[in-house]
Scaffold this motif. Structure first.
Motif, short mmCIF file in Angstrom:
data_model
loop_
_atom_site.label_atom_id
_atom_site.label_comp_id
_atom_site.label_asym_id
_atom_site.label_seq_id
_atom_site.Cartn_x
_atom_site.Cartn_y
_atom_site.Cartn_z
N GLN A 58 75.78 31.96 40.90
CA GLN A 58 75.54 33.38 41.11
C GLN A 58 74.00 33.70 40.35
OE1 GLN A 58 78.91 35.60 40.40
NE2 GLN A 58 79.70 35.28 42.27
N PRO A 112 74.45 30.13 47.63
CA PRO A 112 75.56 30.28 48.43
C PRO A 112 76.00 29.13 49.07
CG PRO A 112 73.80 31.51 49.42
CD PRO A 112 73.39 31.17 48.03
N THR A 124 78.37 36.82 51.81
CA THR A 124 77.99 36.98 50.40
C THR A 124 76.64 38.16 50.70
OG1 THR A 124 76.85 36.26 48.39
CG2 THR A 124 76.00 35.35 50.59
#
Length: 183
Positions: A58, A112, A124
């Motif tokens: 992330q 992702p 997402t």
């Protein structure tokens, strides 16, 4: 210590341009470092970017510097405790975003794609950065892999869908009509 994991180079299919990107281990996470050069409707761009990524793939922060259409670009997006800032200014509209998506490169699809299971779907929300502007807004995305290297991609706010081909490192190898990695 920074150790390179993978590198790639894309050529633009819809305009003059290229992008070179390197993925490296960095401080318990990862870092993308890239150099995009292209011409779009606003003119020529020479943009360098760095995306810092945690161990869960992330985004923590991202910088974009260079020029676009003759204008200087110096942007810093930061995510801390789920709150985003752009050049130090709060961006409450980005609440819930886990990633950045730079509209000018396929590099930012990596995060992702690295979280996507071998078979399955991932939804997402990304902080979508577009130039000129800058314009930054949420972009809800879904990635679906039935098997292998083919991934269905859909971006909600732009109603854009395509089939991405992914290389073994997780980078996009083919973004139909937009980008293709060099062999």
């Amino acid at each position: 210590m920074t150790e390179t994991i993978a590198t790639t180079r894309w050529r633009a299919l819809d305009r003059d341009g290229e992008d070179k990107c390197r993925l490296a281990h960095h401080d318990g996470g990862y870092m993308l470092v890239g150099h995009a050069r292209f011409r779009d409707g606003a003119g020529w761009a020479a943009l360098d970017y760095v995306v810092r990524i945690n161990g869960d793939w992330q985004t923590c922060s991202a910088d974009v510097t260079g020029t676009h259409a003759g204008e200087e670009v110096a942007l810093k997006l930061t995510r801390e405790d789920g709150a985003w800032t752009l050049n130090g200014e709060a961006q409450p509209q980005l609440e819930g975003c886990e990633d950045v998506d730079f509209a000018f490169t396929p590099a930012t699809n990596l995060m992702p794609l690295r979280r996507l299971p071998d078979v399955g779907r991932l939804t997402t929300r990304a902080a979508w950065l577009r130039l000129p502007g800058p314009q930054v807004s949420p972009l809800d995305q879904s990635y679906t892999r039935e098997r292998g290297t083919l991934v269905s991609y859909h971006a909600e706010q732009s109603d854009f869908s395509t089939q991405l081909v992914i290389d073994p490192s997780g980078f996009v190898a083919t973004y139909p009509g937009l980008w293709e990695a060099d062999a």
